[in-house]
Design an enzyme around this catalytic site. Sequence first.
Site, short mmCIF file in Angstrom:
data_model
loop_
_atom_site.label_atom_id
_atom_site.label_comp_id
_atom_site.label_asym_id
_atom_site.label_seq_id
_atom_site.Cartn_x
_atom_site.Cartn_y
_atom_site.Cartn_z
N LYS A 165 0.82 -1.21 0.00
CA LYS A 165 0.00 0.00 0.00
C LYS A 165 0.85 1.26 0.00
O LYS A 165 2.05 1.23 0.25
CB LYS A 165 -0.98 -0.04 1.18
CG LYS A 165 -2.05 -1.10 0.96
CD LYS A 165 -3.21 -1.03 1.90
CE LYS A 165 -4.29 -2.03 1.46
NZ LYS A 165 -5.43 -2.08 2.39
N ARG A 219 -3.39 -10.57 4.35
CA ARG A 219 -3.72 -10.59 2.92
C ARG A 219 -2.54 -9.99 2.17
O ARG A 219 -2.21 -8.82 2.38
CB ARG A 219 -5.01 -9.80 2.68
CG ARG A 219 -5.49 -9.75 1.24
CD ARG A 219 -6.79 -8.95 1.15
NE ARG A 219 -7.30 -8.89 -0.21
CZ ARG A 219 -6.94 -7.98 -1.11
NH1 ARG A 219 -6.08 -7.02 -0.78
NH2 ARG A 219 -7.46 -8.00 -2.33
#
Length: 334
Positions: A276, A311
């Site tokens: 991210k 994840r």
Amino acid sequence: MFYYRPLVQSGPKPADALPLTGGPLWFNQVERLSRTEAPQILPASELPEDWQRRLCRPRPALAGLSMDRPRIMGILNVTPDSFSDGGSFNAPESALAHAKTMAEAGAEMIDVGGESTRPGAAEVPIAQEIERTAPVIRAIAPLGLPISIDTRKSAVGRAAAEAGAGLINDVSGFAYDPALADVASTFALPVCVMHMRKAPEDMHLDPHYDNALLDVYDELEERVAAAEAAGIPRARILADPGIGFAKTAQHNLEILNRLSLFHGMGCPLLLGVSRKRFIGSIGQAPEARDRAPGSIAVALAGIAQGVQMVRVHDVAETAQALRLWLAVRDGREA
């Protein structure tokens, strides 16, 4: 109102320690938090009974996976525009090959997504999202791993369940299309309820919280309770604080720093931080493909606070790091 965050420890357990979610981690102190008073460290013996019950009770298995050790969910984006790997695995053949690679590397669940949820992403029509995801789910179902469908839409969730998906992962927390919860209930599927404000198109525009940690906790708890009211037992719910969704880098850090608070929901926790933007900005890695080291560092920090599932894009690297982390924690090979 007070919130209680367990100060999670590992190693030999003192006599006064309580088990975290019934697993090998434990705590004998908690941090009491509120919106009006300074944080205070208290012995775990002072926990209110309801908080102790939620923090300590074992988490049931989800989609056939026990929650007594950390699990790896591998990301399979079948989109042309995902921020990290868009366009790489669109066809069922390439998606199956990548799913096999992730399974061999240590993934224990595959998360299939047909709509990018990166900041600023446009919504995908339902028919197109089904066309992207259902054939891929059918193709990878024979691998025998649980498959998660990453969608906000009930029609997509239904098609995915019929194709073999065993979990519904909704970034909107079942707020975008409440009928998606009915699909999960009808098929008796576990779900992942994530925190997000607004929608991917505009979630990144000036997000503001009075208290990022407690606001996200309360709002996520509301979505978990709504899913429960829609017929999904809390025992079948994963909770995800939604790192990077409608949150600045500072908001992300405040939540990650006290992540163990979220065990108070009584659900297993999923953490999705892989590649991210804040990993890139803090880790000085402008390209998403170069963010594996930072992603793994944050994932392990979450696992140290008791997160049950991570994840990730970089499955092999994460699995190796996790094996070593567990070996050091336990002082022995698995």
